[in-house]
Scaffold this active site. Structure first.
Site, PDB file in Angstrom:
ATOM      1  N   LYS A  70       0.602  -0.798  -0.178  1.00 44.35           N
ATOM      2  CA  LYS A  70       0.326  -0.183  -0.299  1.00 44.35           C
ATOM      3  C   LYS A  70       0.792   1.156  -0.101  1.00 44.35           C
ATOM      4  O   LYS A  70       0.500   1.613  -0.170  1.00 44.35           O
ATOM      5  CB  LYS A  70      -0.777   0.375   1.562  1.00 44.35           C
ATOM      6  CG  LYS A  70      -2.096  -1.306   1.078  1.00 44.35           C
ATOM      7  CD  LYS A  70      -2.749  -1.132   2.059  1.00 44.35           C
ATOM      8  CE  LYS A  70      -4.069  -1.896   2.668  1.00 44.35           C
ATOM      9  NZ  LYS A  70      -3.698  -3.146   1.413  1.00 44.35           N
ATOM     10  N   ARG A  71       2.669   1.680   0.591  1.00 41.19           N
ATOM     11  CA  ARG A  71       3.011   2.237   0.450  1.00 41.19           C
ATOM     12  C   ARG A  71       3.125   2.669  -0.454  1.00 41.19           C
ATOM     13  O   ARG A  71       3.524   4.271  -0.578  1.00 41.19           O
ATOM     14  CB  ARG A  71       4.260   2.330   1.321  1.00 41.19           C
ATOM     15  CG  ARG A  71       4.180   1.473   2.530  1.00 41.19           C
ATOM     16  CD  ARG A  71       5.552   1.474   2.912  1.00 41.19           C
ATOM     17  NE  ARG A  71       5.122   1.537   4.934  1.00 41.19           N
ATOM     18  CZ  ARG A  71       6.323   1.292   5.583  1.00 41.19           C
ATOM     19  NH1 ARG A  71       7.514   1.256   5.161  1.00 41.19           N
ATOM     20  NH2 ARG A  71       5.700   0.613   6.741  1.00 41.19           N
TER      21      ARG A  71
END
Ligand code: GLU
Length: 572
Positions: free
Chosen positions: A268-269
């Site tokens: 998700k980063r």
């Protein structure tokens, strides 16, 4: 070691519900599903929600909808009503939420304690931290030393409990070499001493992942554990527990991790990374405003996020930031791909190629083919690289191969979920026109909505930003676009509301071009496109005008002419 070779093949997908389903998880589920189906076996879904901090019921349900969308329906597991109304799940080995199986775990843990294979330990977090630090100072890996805890008397335990100390149960790991056999990675030996007395029941009374997974795999008669490679080392613990509990060893196969093309882990980063880069490029010193007109995050939070790679924006803030910055976020979860307009069958096909291939250069296949052909000996050991360009190309191909009616139906399905306002505003009838007009060039089911937002925008909100292509369409040539636009207005006005359709528009504008000796329709089509859309890309012009309707077209043309009234000078 006892094996479970002659039983019905049973695989399981065992997500921890910490959010939506990540593509990596989806690939694991896919291979579990295909393997079970290919062996006339059963595919079990189990929700590993023993981590109270991370679990939430809603997150668990998100997983289920994602699997349903991909067509990976479980033979056993949580009861779920699919999109098509069918019910799946249930089964005789439930419950399938680990949080509902505590009594089973407790009974097994009590048995291990009674047999001297597990014991209570009362260490405080501070004591454990100190032991970890001591290990670090001596440059050795931390291993829990169970000698003291094992030697406690019942009276000691009572006293420690009365002191209110945390009480966990630890497994008395047998100290011997452990051989892990893996169908993909081969064999590895973990030397004695590597596995310490790990916790099997936490202070909150919940079992740890290791304990629950072992008990449930046996209770659910799982024969084949296919899971991500990051769990490979955990297998040693699982083998030891199976032996202590007298349970059979399933066959293990650890699947390669899926990486970004640059070798980083897909996480998700990546979304924050894309946003941070865009914010820096734009030189934004403060958070842009969200849909409600106030900053998406406050000044301090924005500065922290901008300066620290490890800080993540919450989901909604990230979406708002993406919209404000005009950035397309990289898709990570299955839901992201769905929202972006990928087809589930394409994602399934593409995911299968991340770590496996059928050979013979065959790349396009469906789930049924995968089930037939999937075998562990063609799963690779090395990380798979997630090739987004290839996924997009697959999606385009699949869309192009659809017939018109299918494309429309799927476009509507997608829109009802993600763009209900668009459909309501345009109307289903015009949606058919939009589908026909955009079919050939849509790479995703989302493009016709996002690319044609002008169709459902307020007439008064259309604007014409400074842009070379717009400039060219309106101001270059003799007569220029603005002149042609102004000249064609009476002809358009003469068309009756009911006759405002592709055929009439085509006839009227062709006549206009011929009478004016403009040479080709582009001379008036492009200025019209710019006037009604505020940009230079739209579906074919007559379709566009028909979909927008007479009133909107005439109003937008009028506004465009007014906007350029004082600057109608050819620039070159
Ligand atoms: N709950 C674990 C996870 O989500 C499952 C691992 C396993 O398949 O054993 O990673």
């Amino acid at each position: 070691m006892s094996h479970v070779a002659d039983r019905t093949t049973v695989t399981r997908f065992a997500p921890s519900p910490s959010g939506n389903l990540h593509v990596g998880g989806a690939r694991t589920a896919l291979f579990c599903y295909a393997f079970a189906k290919g062996h006339d076996g059963r595919f079990v879904l189990r929700i590993e929600d023993t981590d109270q901090k991370r679990s939430s019921e809603a997150a668990g349900l998100g997983f289920l909808a994602d699997l349903d969308w991909l067509g990976l329906h479980w033979d056993e597991g949580p009861v779920f009503t699919c999109q098509d109304g069918r019910s799946v799940g249930g089964g005789e080995h439930g419950p399938y939420f680990q949080s509902e199986r505590l009594a089973t775990y407790d009974a097994a843990i009590d048995r291990l304690i009674a047999e001297g294979k597990a014991y209570l330990a009362f260490d405080t977090p501070e004591e454990l931290d100190a032991a970890r630090q001591a290990a670090r100072a001596e440059k050795r890996a931390f291993r829990y030393d169970g000698a003291a805890a094992r030697a406690l008397s019942d009276a000691d335990r009572e006293r420690l409990r009365a002191e209110g100390r945390p009480c966990v149960v630890r497994f008395a790991s047998p100290q011997r070499d452990i051989v892990i056999r893996d169908e993909i990675l081969g064999e590895a030996t973990l030397p004695a001493g590597e596995v310490d007395d790990f916790v099997i029941r936490k202070a909150d009374g919940f079992p740890t992942y290791h304990f629950a997974v072992v008990l449930d795999d046996a209770a659910m008669q799982v024969t084949h554990v296919l899971r991500a490679q990051e769990h490979f080392n955990n297998t040693a613990k699982h083998l030891l527990l199976q032996e202590a509990l007298g349970l059979p060893h399933p066959t293990y196969a650890h699947l390669p991790i899926i990486f970004n093309p640059d070798g980083s882990k897909m996480s998700k980063r990546d979304k924050d990374k894309a946003l941070r880069e865009a914010a820096k490029t734009a030189g934004l010193e403060k958070s842009p405003d969200g849909p409600d007109g106030s900053p998406i995050v406050d000044e301090k939070a924005y500065a922290r996020w901008l300066g620290d790679k490890t800080v993540q924006l919450p989901g909604e803030a990230a979406t708002a930031m993406a919209a404000a910055l005009g950035v397309a976020l990289p898709e990570i979860d299955v839901e992201d791909f769905r929202r972006s307009g990928y087809l589930p069958e394409v994602l399934v096909n593409f995911l299968a190629l991340n770590g496996w291939s059928p050979g013979d250069d065959l790349e396009k296949f469906d789930l049924a083919f995968l089930c037939q052909r999937f075998a562990l000996d063609r799963v690779v050991k090395t990380p798979a690289r997630f090739d987004r360009a290839k996924l997009l190309a697959f999606n385009l191909d699949a869309i192009q191969q659809m017939d018109e009616a299918t494309f429309l139906a799927r476009l509507l399905d997608h829109g009802r979920r993600y763009h209900p306002g668009f459909i309501a505003r345009l109307g289903e009838e015009r949606m058919a026109a939009l589908a026909a007009a955009s079919h050939a060039r849509s790479k995703t089911l989302d493009e016709p909505y996002v690319g044609n937002a002008f169709l459902v925008a307020d007439d008064e909100s259309i604007s014409w930003p400074p842009d070379k292509a717009i400039d060219k369409a309106l101001r270059k040539g003799e007569p220029n676009g603005l002149a042609n636009l102004a000249a064609c207005v009476p002809a358009l006005q003469a068309i009756d509301e009911h006759a405002w359709n592709v055929a009439t528009l085509e006839r009227v504008l062709e006549t206009f071009v011929a009478e004016r000796e403009l040479g080709n329709i582009g001379k008036v089509a492009q200025p019209l496109r710019v006037a009604v859309s505020g940009g230079t890309v739209s579906p074919p012009i007559f379709d566009t005008l028909e979909m927008l309707g007479r009133t909107s077209c005439l109003r937008r043309i009028e506004r465009c002419l007014a906007a350029f009234e004082h600057s109608n000078v050819a620039t070159s």
